[in-house]
Design a protein around this motif. Sequence first.
Motif, PDB file in Angstrom:
ATOM      1  N   PHE A   1      40.072   8.924  22.080  1.00 55.06           N
ATOM      2  CA  PHE A   1      39.977   7.531  21.641  1.00 55.06           C
ATOM      3  C   PHE A   1      39.679   7.454  20.142  1.00 55.06           C
ATOM      4  O   PHE A   1      40.311   6.704  19.412  1.00 55.06           O
ATOM      5  CB  PHE A   1      38.898   6.774  22.425  1.00 55.06           C
ATOM      6  N   SER A   2      38.721   8.220  19.694  1.00 53.90           N
ATOM      7  CA  SER A   2      38.331   8.203  18.290  1.00 53.90           C
ATOM      8  C   SER A   2      39.495   8.614  17.388  1.00 53.90           C
ATOM      9  O   SER A   2      39.749   7.984  16.365  1.00 53.90           O
ATOM     10  CB  SER A   2      37.135   9.133  18.074  1.00 53.90           C
ATOM     11  N   GLU A   3      40.195   9.677  17.768  1.00 50.96           N
ATOM     12  CA  GLU A   3      41.334  10.143  16.969  1.00 50.96           C
ATOM     13  C   GLU A   3      42.444   9.108  16.898  1.00 50.96           C
ATOM     14  O   GLU A   3      43.191   9.065  15.930  1.00 50.96           O
ATOM     15  CB  GLU A   3      41.877  11.456  17.541  1.00 50.96           C
ATOM     16  N   GLN A   4      42.547   8.267  17.912  1.00 51.66           N
ATOM     17  CA  GLN A   4      43.568   7.217  17.922  1.00 51.66           C
ATOM     18  C   GLN A   4      43.102   5.956  17.192  1.00 51.66           C
ATOM     19  O   GLN A   4      43.864   5.010  17.067  1.00 51.66           O
ATOM     20  CB  GLN A   4      43.944   6.853  19.361  1.00 51.66           C
ATOM     21  N   GLY A   5      41.848   5.950  16.763  1.00 52.69           N
ATOM     22  CA  GLY A   5      41.320   4.759  16.100  1.00 52.69           C
ATOM     23  C   GLY A   5      40.872   3.691  17.077  1.00 52.69           C
ATOM     24  O   GLY A   5      40.792   2.509  16.731  1.00 52.69           O
ATOM     25  N   ILE A   6      40.563   4.103  18.295  1.00 53.89           N
ATOM     26  CA  ILE A   6      40.081   3.188  19.332  1.00 53.89           C
ATOM     27  C   ILE A   6      38.564   3.291  19.353  1.00 53.89           C
ATOM     28  O   ILE A   6      38.016   4.386  19.485  1.00 53.89           O
ATOM     29  CB  ILE A   6      40.674   3.557  20.700  1.00 53.89           C
ATOM     30  N   GLU A   7      37.899   2.159  19.238  1.00 54.86           N
ATOM     31  CA  GLU A   7      36.436   2.165  19.214  1.00 54.86           C
ATOM     32  C   GLU A   7      35.883   2.140  20.636  1.00 54.86           C
ATOM     33  O   GLU A   7      36.299   1.337  21.459  1.00 54.86           O
ATOM     34  CB  GLU A   7      35.900   0.971  18.428  1.00 54.86           C
ATOM     35  N   GLY A   8      34.955   3.050  20.895  1.00 51.52           N
ATOM     36  CA  GLY A   8      34.363   3.146  22.224  1.00 51.52           C
ATOM     37  C   GLY A   8      32.945   2.615  22.254  1.00 51.52           C
ATOM     38  O   GLY A   8      32.169   2.849  21.324  1.00 51.52           O
ATOM     39  N   PHE A   9      32.628   1.916  23.325  1.00 51.53           N
ATOM     40  CA  PHE A   9      31.280   1.378  23.517  1.00 51.53           C
ATOM     41  C   PHE A   9      30.769   1.803  24.895  1.00 51.53           C
ATOM     42  O   PHE A   9      31.495   1.711  25.883  1.00 51.53           O
ATOM     43  CB  PHE A   9      31.279  -0.153  23.439  1.00 51.53           C
ATOM     44  N   HIS A  10      29.522   2.254  24.926  1.00 53.68           N
ATOM     45  CA  HIS A  10      28.883   2.628  26.184  1.00 53.68           C
ATOM     46  C   HIS A  10      27.980   1.481  26.620  1.00 53.68           C
ATOM     47  O   HIS A  10      27.118   1.045  25.860  1.00 53.68           O
ATOM     48  CB  HIS A  10      28.052   3.901  26.010  1.00 53.68           C
ATOM     49  N   GLY A  11      28.181   0.998  27.820  1.00 53.38           N
ATOM     50  CA  GLY A  11      27.352  -0.079  28.351  1.00 53.38           C
ATOM     51  C   GLY A  11      28.140  -0.931  29.323  1.00 53.38           C
ATOM     52  O   GLY A  11      29.293  -0.656  29.639  1.00 53.38           O
TER      53      GLY A  11
END
Length: 125
Positions: free
Chosen positions: A101-111
């Motif tokens: 996700f990070s390499e694709q520029g997708i921001e991840g959120f935990h919660g």
Amino acid sequence: MAEQYDLVVIGTGTAARVAAGHFRKAGRSVAVIDHHPFGGTCALRGCDPKKMLLSGPETVDLADRMHQHGVVGTLSIDWDDLIAFKRGFTDPIPKKREKVFSEQGIEGFHGFAQFADPETVMVDP
């Protein structure tokens, strides 16, 4: 602080990865939210681990049924080894999924994702 995204995906399983990736490749801003470790049910808790854990008992059962029909000897399951085998597959998935996700520029959120209104998603850790 409020961020705006063209697409917010709740969950990080295979369908989420595919949808988020295609949307991001189209130049859109994307975020994913998951309250479980990233990777989804199928890869971490469902389909794939189930297949690994069922393969051992199925093999033993088939050998038992073929006993006296050309198969000799007995098989048994070492559950600690079988669980270690399954974990060897599943444990790396969350970090790998986050990296993709990070390499694709997708921001991840935990919660936990919660809708504040029809256009606003909040993340409650």
